[in-house]
Write a protein that holds these residues in place. Structure first.
Motif, PDB file in Angstrom:
ATOM      1  N   GLY A  81      11.403  36.132   7.746  1.00  0.00           N
ATOM      2  CA  GLY A  81      11.822  36.978   6.637  1.00  0.00           C
ATOM      3  C   GLY A  81      10.884  36.742   5.469  1.00  0.00           C
ATOM      4  O   GLY A  81      10.241  35.687   5.380  1.00  0.00           O
ATOM      5  N   ASN A  82      10.791  37.708   4.570  1.00  0.00           N
ATOM      6  CA  ASN A  82       9.866  37.556   3.452  1.00  0.00           C
ATOM      7  C   ASN A  82      10.186  36.332   2.610  1.00  0.00           C
ATOM      8  O   ASN A  82       9.303  35.733   2.002  1.00  0.00           O
ATOM      9  CB  ASN A  82       9.904  38.814   2.577  1.00  0.00           C
ATOM     10  N   GLY A  83      11.464  35.946   2.567  1.00  0.00           N
ATOM     11  CA  GLY A  83      11.853  34.779   1.792  1.00  0.00           C
ATOM     12  C   GLY A  83      11.318  33.476   2.343  1.00  0.00           C
ATOM     13  O   GLY A  83      11.353  32.443   1.664  1.00  0.00           O
ATOM     14  N   GLU A  84      10.818  33.497   3.590  1.00  0.00           N
ATOM     15  CA  GLU A  84      10.296  32.264   4.196  1.00  0.00           C
ATOM     16  C   GLU A  84       8.825  32.032   3.862  1.00  0.00           C
ATOM     17  O   GLU A  84       8.237  31.034   4.292  1.00  0.00           O
ATOM     18  CB  GLU A  84      10.459  32.326   5.723  1.00  0.00           C
ATOM     19  N   LEU A  85       8.219  32.926   3.107  1.00  0.00           N
ATOM     20  CA  LEU A  85       6.801  32.784   2.785  1.00  0.00           C
ATOM     21  C   LEU A  85       6.531  31.508   1.993  1.00  0.00           C
ATOM     22  O   LEU A  85       5.450  30.929   2.092  1.00  0.00           O
ATOM     23  CB  LEU A  85       6.324  34.008   1.996  1.00  0.00           C
ATOM     24  N   ALA A  86       7.510  31.041   1.231  1.00  0.00           N
ATOM     25  CA  ALA A  86       7.323  29.875   0.372  1.00  0.00           C
ATOM     26  C   ALA A  86       6.835  28.659   1.151  1.00  0.00           C
ATOM     27  O   ALA A  86       5.889  27.977   0.745  1.00  0.00           O
ATOM     28  CB  ALA A  86       8.633  29.547  -0.346  1.00  0.00           C
ATOM     29  N   VAL A 103       3.614  34.914  11.044  1.00  0.00           N
ATOM     30  CA  VAL A 103       4.426  35.909  10.344  1.00  0.00           C
ATOM     31  C   VAL A 103       5.812  35.323  10.112  1.00  0.00           C
ATOM     32  O   VAL A 103       6.486  34.911  11.060  1.00  0.00           O
ATOM     33  CB  VAL A 103       4.526  37.214  11.164  1.00  0.00           C
ATOM     34  N   PRO A 104       6.265  35.237   8.854  1.00  0.00           N
ATOM     35  CA  PRO A 104       7.591  34.651   8.578  1.00  0.00           C
ATOM     36  C   PRO A 104       8.709  35.501   9.140  1.00  0.00           C
ATOM     37  O   PRO A 104       8.592  36.721   9.265  1.00  0.00           O
ATOM     38  CB  PRO A 104       7.635  34.611   7.043  1.00  0.00           C
TER      39      PRO A 104
END
Length: 420
Positions: free
Chosen positions: A151-156, A148-149
């Motif tokens: 933050g959502n921005g770390e999904l990349a 699970v990242p």
């Protein structure tokens, strides 16, 4: 504190004429010829001038004067340097294999059909990828890198690692390149990437998916209602972002392909490039700017302050579309259709209209996508990752084209002594 010169997008007339060593009349002539773009300032008759246009004119002037090659200027929104038959950029937006992307999107063309068009040059609007859940073997292959990242921005970066794991599960690099099946591997990559959006959804886990399209899988993974209107809106985003000629991340994919890297390595390299603050994370930056204003006047106050410093307003003015980005226009139109009862979205749209009217700045595609995301109800900081999934279709097409070209991309550097 005044902004760093390198961060400024606009220069005053005095700064522009000084940099170019010209009279103000010559600057006006450059503007009238379309060589340098200008925008108005709120509350003054003075105009501001695009810094990148000014530097481009300066580079051409130096070349004509015999001051050395300026091929490096082509690397920054410059002249075309790589031949391609995939996507052409036009004032009406990108054309995929001769077909206007906006027409494909509004006519209900699926992302899968557009991906196949980019890969094969053939348009089959009714084409569908296998509508089944990913096999357990895929989930097993990528399990070691699923987390699970923060933050959502770390999904990349998770997406990049997932793509590499998928490649390893398909055998050695040589087996994958010699064995072909590029398009089959590409479909698996995109479908698995869609499943990764479950990491930022309510379940916070990989979503193996069901029998839906890529757009449906994405919505389900993020816990958003996959009704027809939402699927259509997200489908338009995916189609319009599937390719955009030689963007930075696409160039990275082509460089990797030119030296014989596997498809998975090429896509992973492109994903890492696209995760930068100027590409996918630019969506996050624009989203932060929009959320920092509690009202339209508050947003306008911030926008005017940035503009007066020669800085860009987040979400506005694309260098390749001086008259406006058709993708943004189409996406904002979809958001307007869904804005009833959504006060936050209504405020955003009113802000866009006022900036365009008062400051002469047209909205960019990122802003249009964020407006659609607001209308659909996507999680915050997820739009940049959606962009990367969509652009994967284009990266695959460019990898195939670069392999057929049979040429290694290896630019030369111009040595400049330290302190020179």
């Amino acid at each position: 504190m005044p902004p760093d010169d390198a961060a400024r997008i606009y220069l005053t007339s005095a700064e522009a004429t000084a940099l170019l060593g010209i009279r103000i009349q010559t600057l006006y002539a450059y503007v009238s010829k379309g060589l340098i773009r200008s925008v108005k300032q709120v509350g003054t008759k003075e105009r501001l001038y695009r810094r990148d246009d000014i530097l481009r004119v300066q580079a051409r002037s130096m070349a004509r004067s015999g001051h050395g090659a300026v091929a490096g200027a082509a690397l920054q929104w410059g002249e075309p340097v790589v031949p391609t038959s995939i996507t052409e950029l036009t004032p009406e937006g990108p054309r995929y294999r001769g077909r206007l992307a906006m027409d494909l999107a509004v006519s209900g063309g699926s992302f899968e059909a557009v991906a196949e068009l980019l890969w094969t040059g053939l348009w089959h609007p009714d084409i569908a990828w296998p509508r089944r859940a990913l096999p357990p073997s895929v989930a097993t292959a990528i399990a070691p890198v699923l987390s699970v990242p923060q933050g959502n921005g770390e999904l990349a970066e998770i997406l990049a690692m997932v793509v590499l794991r998928l490649g390893l599960a398909r055998g050695t690099v040589e087996e994958r390149i010699v064995g072909g099946q590029t398009q089959d591997a590409a479909r698996e990559i995109i479908t698995a990437m869609a499943g990764c959006f479950g990491m930022i959804g309510p379940a916070r886990s990989f979503h193996r998916g069901g029998r839906g399209s890529v757009a449906q899988r994405l919505l389900e993974a993020m816990g958003v209602d996959a009704h027809a209107a939402n699927v259509h809106a997200l489908q338009v985003v995916l189609v319009l972002f599937a390719d955009h000629e030689l963007s930075s991340s696409t160039f990275v994919a082509r460089v990797a392909a030119s030296v014989g890297a596997s498809l998975h390595s090429c896509v992973s390299a492109a994903l890492c490039s696209a995760s930068g603050v100027e590409l996918s994370r630019n969506y996050d930056r624009i989203e932060d700017f929009l959320h920092a204003g509690a009202s339209r006047p508050a947003l306008m106050k911030r926008a005017v302050a940035l503009h007066q410093q020669g800085l860009g307003v987040p979400g506005f003015s694309h260098p390749l579309y001086p008259e406006g980005d058709a993708r943004a226009v189409g996406l904002l139109a979809i958001a307007r259709e869904r804005s009833d009862g959504n006060k936050r979205l209504r405020m955003l749209l009113d802000f866009v209209d006022q900036v365009s009217q008062d400051m002469g700045l047209p909205p960019r595609h990122e802003l249009g996508a964020l407006a659609v995301a607001q209308a659909i109800g996507l999680p915050r900081y997820s739009t940049g990752a959606v962009f990367m999934l969509a652009r994967t279709a284009g990266w695959v097409a460019h990898v195939q084209e670069q392999r057929r070209a049979g040429q290694m991309i290896r630019p030369r550097a111009k040595f400049v002594a330290a302190g020179a």
